[in-house]
Design a protein around this motif. Structure first.
Motif, short mmCIF file in Angstrom:
data_model
loop_
_atom_site.label_atom_id
_atom_site.label_comp_id
_atom_site.label_asym_id
_atom_site.label_seq_id
_atom_site.Cartn_x
_atom_site.Cartn_y
_atom_site.Cartn_z
N LEU A 197 0.83 -1.21 0.00
CA LEU A 197 0.00 0.00 0.00
C LEU A 197 0.86 1.26 0.00
CD1 LEU A 197 -2.66 -1.18 2.61
CD2 LEU A 197 -3.13 -0.70 0.20
N THR A 198 1.87 1.27 0.85
CA THR A 198 2.71 2.47 0.94
C THR A 198 3.57 2.67 -0.30
OG1 THR A 198 4.38 1.20 2.17
CG2 THR A 198 2.76 2.43 3.45
N GLN A 199 3.90 1.57 -0.98
CA GLN A 199 4.66 1.71 -2.22
C GLN A 199 3.84 2.45 -3.27
OE1 GLN A 199 6.09 -1.99 -3.79
NE2 GLN A 199 7.35 -1.02 -5.38
N LEU A 200 2.55 2.14 -3.33
CA LEU A 200 1.67 2.87 -4.25
C LEU A 200 1.59 4.34 -3.85
CD1 LEU A 200 -1.30 0.35 -4.70
CD2 LEU A 200 0.38 1.03 -6.44
N ALA A 201 1.47 4.59 -2.55
CA ALA A 201 1.35 5.98 -2.08
C ALA A 201 2.61 6.78 -2.37
CB ALA A 201 1.06 6.00 -0.58
N GLY A 202 3.76 6.11 -2.39
CA GLY A 202 5.00 6.82 -2.63
C GLY A 202 5.07 7.44 -4.01
N THR A 203 4.31 6.94 -4.97
CA THR A 203 4.35 7.47 -6.33
C THR A 203 3.02 8.09 -6.77
OG1 THR A 203 3.76 5.28 -7.21
CG2 THR A 203 6.10 5.81 -7.02
N ARG A 204 1.92 7.73 -6.12
CA ARG A 204 0.61 8.16 -6.60
C ARG A 204 -0.12 9.13 -5.67
NH1 ARG A 204 -0.40 5.30 -10.98
NH2 ARG A 204 -2.55 6.07 -11.09
N ALA A 205 0.32 9.26 -4.44
CA ALA A 205 -0.37 10.16 -3.50
C ALA A 205 -0.23 11.62 -3.96
CB ALA A 205 0.17 9.99 -2.10
N HIS A 206 -1.29 12.38 -3.78
CA HIS A 206 -1.29 13.80 -4.18
C HIS A 206 -0.80 14.69 -3.04
CE1 HIS A 206 -2.56 17.54 -6.05
NE2 HIS A 206 -3.30 17.81 -4.97
N ASP A 207 -1.24 14.41 -1.84
CA ASP A 207 -0.87 15.22 -0.66
C ASP A 207 0.48 14.76 -0.13
OD1 ASP A 207 -0.73 16.46 1.89
OD2 ASP A 207 -2.91 16.54 1.99
N ALA A 214 -4.68 1.18 -7.14
CA ALA A 214 -3.60 1.40 -8.11
C ALA A 214 -4.07 2.21 -9.31
CB ALA A 214 -3.04 0.06 -8.58
N ALA A 215 -5.36 2.14 -9.59
CA ALA A 215 -5.91 2.88 -10.73
C ALA A 215 -6.30 4.30 -10.36
CB ALA A 215 -7.11 2.14 -11.30
N ALA A 216 -6.35 4.63 -9.09
CA ALA A 216 -6.77 5.97 -8.64
C ALA A 216 -5.59 6.93 -8.68
CB ALA A 216 -7.35 5.89 -7.23
N SER A 217 -5.90 8.21 -8.58
CA SER A 217 -4.85 9.24 -8.56
C SER A 217 -5.38 10.49 -7.88
CB SER A 217 -4.40 9.58 -10.00
OG SER A 217 -5.49 10.08 -10.76
N GLY A 218 -4.45 11.41 -7.55
CA GLY A 218 -4.84 12.68 -6.96
C GLY A 218 -5.51 12.54 -5.61
N ALA A 219 -6.49 13.41 -5.36
CA ALA A 219 -7.19 13.43 -4.08
C ALA A 219 -8.00 12.15 -3.86
CB ALA A 219 -8.11 14.64 -4.01
N ALA A 220 -8.48 11.54 -4.95
CA ALA A 220 -9.25 10.30 -4.83
C ALA A 220 -8.35 9.18 -4.29
CB ALA A 220 -9.83 9.91 -6.18
N ASP A 277 -5.69 9.66 -2.38
CA ASP A 277 -5.40 9.96 -0.97
C ASP A 277 -6.53 9.49 -0.06
OD1 ASP A 277 -3.12 11.14 -1.94
OD2 ASP A 277 -3.83 13.18 -1.70
N ARG A 278 -7.75 9.80 -0.47
CA ARG A 278 -8.91 9.42 0.36
C ARG A 278 -9.02 7.91 0.48
NH1 ARG A 278 -13.43 12.34 1.55
NH2 ARG A 278 -12.84 13.90 -0.03
N MET A 279 -8.88 7.21 -0.66
CA MET A 279 -9.02 5.76 -0.62
C MET A 279 -7.87 5.13 0.15
SD MET A 279 -9.53 3.12 -3.80
CE MET A 279 -9.93 1.39 -3.48
N PHE A 280 -6.66 5.62 -0.05
CA PHE A 280 -5.49 5.08 0.66
C PHE A 280 -5.66 5.20 2.17
CE2 PHE A 280 -1.39 6.01 2.73
CZ PHE A 280 -0.72 4.81 2.50
N ILE A 281 -6.03 6.39 2.63
CA ILE A 281 -6.19 6.60 4.08
C ILE A 281 -7.31 5.72 4.63
CG2 ILE A 281 -6.81 8.26 5.86
CD1 ILE A 281 -3.98 8.55 4.83
N THR A 282 -8.40 5.59 3.88
CA THR A 282 -9.53 4.75 4.33
C THR A 282 -9.09 3.29 4.49
OG1 THR A 282 -11.12 6.20 3.23
CG2 THR A 282 -11.86 3.98 3.79
N LEU A 283 -8.36 2.78 3.48
CA LEU A 283 -7.89 1.40 3.56
C LEU A 283 -6.86 1.21 4.68
CD1 LEU A 283 -7.47 0.58 -0.26
CD2 LEU A 283 -9.26 -0.24 1.29
#
Length: 223
Positions: A96-106, A158-164, A166-172
């Motif tokens: 999960l964090t590997q995805l956030a390292g490249t795709r997170a907006h915030d 993995a298919a999401a980007s931007g603020a969407a 961030d929201r989904m990552f934090i929720t999961l």
């Protein structure tokens, strides 16, 4: 008195006395010396109550404690379950964090992902070392665990980007952290191994703090 009467009268009197004595109840014969001694001994020293003999089971070798005590393992099934479950659980956090390292907006989300990775990686090494010592293996990566993320959700993230994203990552990650805390609490309550329990205690402190941060962040996103 004739000579016959002088002899007969005393003789008849003696016979009468003997007959009367023979009709009376005879007195009990005195006890023999040996019988009297036995009776006195029985009264003076009563025999003790009989002691029941030990049952065959109590005296059998199987019932006796082992001469060589079994060495204490120092861990139990709860310790093994904790370590074996936490490894795949932590590995999913790394995914999960590997995805956030490249795709997170915030940038805050990216920073959180970096902190999570830096904490989970050494914990995985410790958990793997415990299992190796115990001769055990971690559970498979696809094992269903508390707070685990399904493959479908991983694909969606993995298919999401931007603020969407961030929201989904934090929720999961909130659900994932709550599952981790459940595993750690179970180890604290039921485990026996000192190192495993200490690791669980550290996980509780770290992830409870992260969970509080994420819930606060998510509440701000919803405003």
């Amino acid at each position: 008195m004739t000579t016959f009467r002088r002899i007969a009268v005393p003789l008849l009197a003696t016979m009468a006395v003997l007959t009367a004595c023979s009709q009376e109840t005879p007195e009990a014969a005195p006890a023999s010396p040996s019988a009297s001694a036995e009776t006195s001994s029985a009264v003076a020293s009563p025999s003790p109550s009989p002691v029941p003999s030990a049952s065959p089971e109590a005296s059998s070798p199987a019932a006796e404690p082992s001469a060589v005590p079994t060495p204490e393992k120092g861990y139990n099934d709860a310790d093994v379950t904790f370590a074996a479950s936490m490894i795949p659980h932590h590995l999913q956090a790394l995914d999960l964090t590997q995805l956030a390292g490249t795709r997170a907006h915030d940038m805050w989300v990216r920073d959180l992902a970096g902190r999570v990775r830096s904490q989970r990686e050494p914990e995985i090494r410790v958990l793997k070392g415990l299992l190796d010592t115990w001769g055990e293996q971690p559970l498979p990566r696809d094992q269903k665990l508390p707070g685990g993320v399904t493959q479908a959700k991983m694909t969606e993230l993995a298919a999401a980007s931007g603020a969407a994203f961030d929201r989904m990552f934090i929720t999961l990650m909130i659900d994932h952290h709550e599952g981790t805390l459940a595993l750690a609490r179970s180890e604290q309550e039921q485990g026996a191994h000192a190192d495993a329990k200490a690791l669980a205690g550290g996980i509780l402190v770290t992830q409870e703090a992260e969970l509080k941060e994420m819930k606060k962040y998510l509440s701000q996103l919803k405003k």
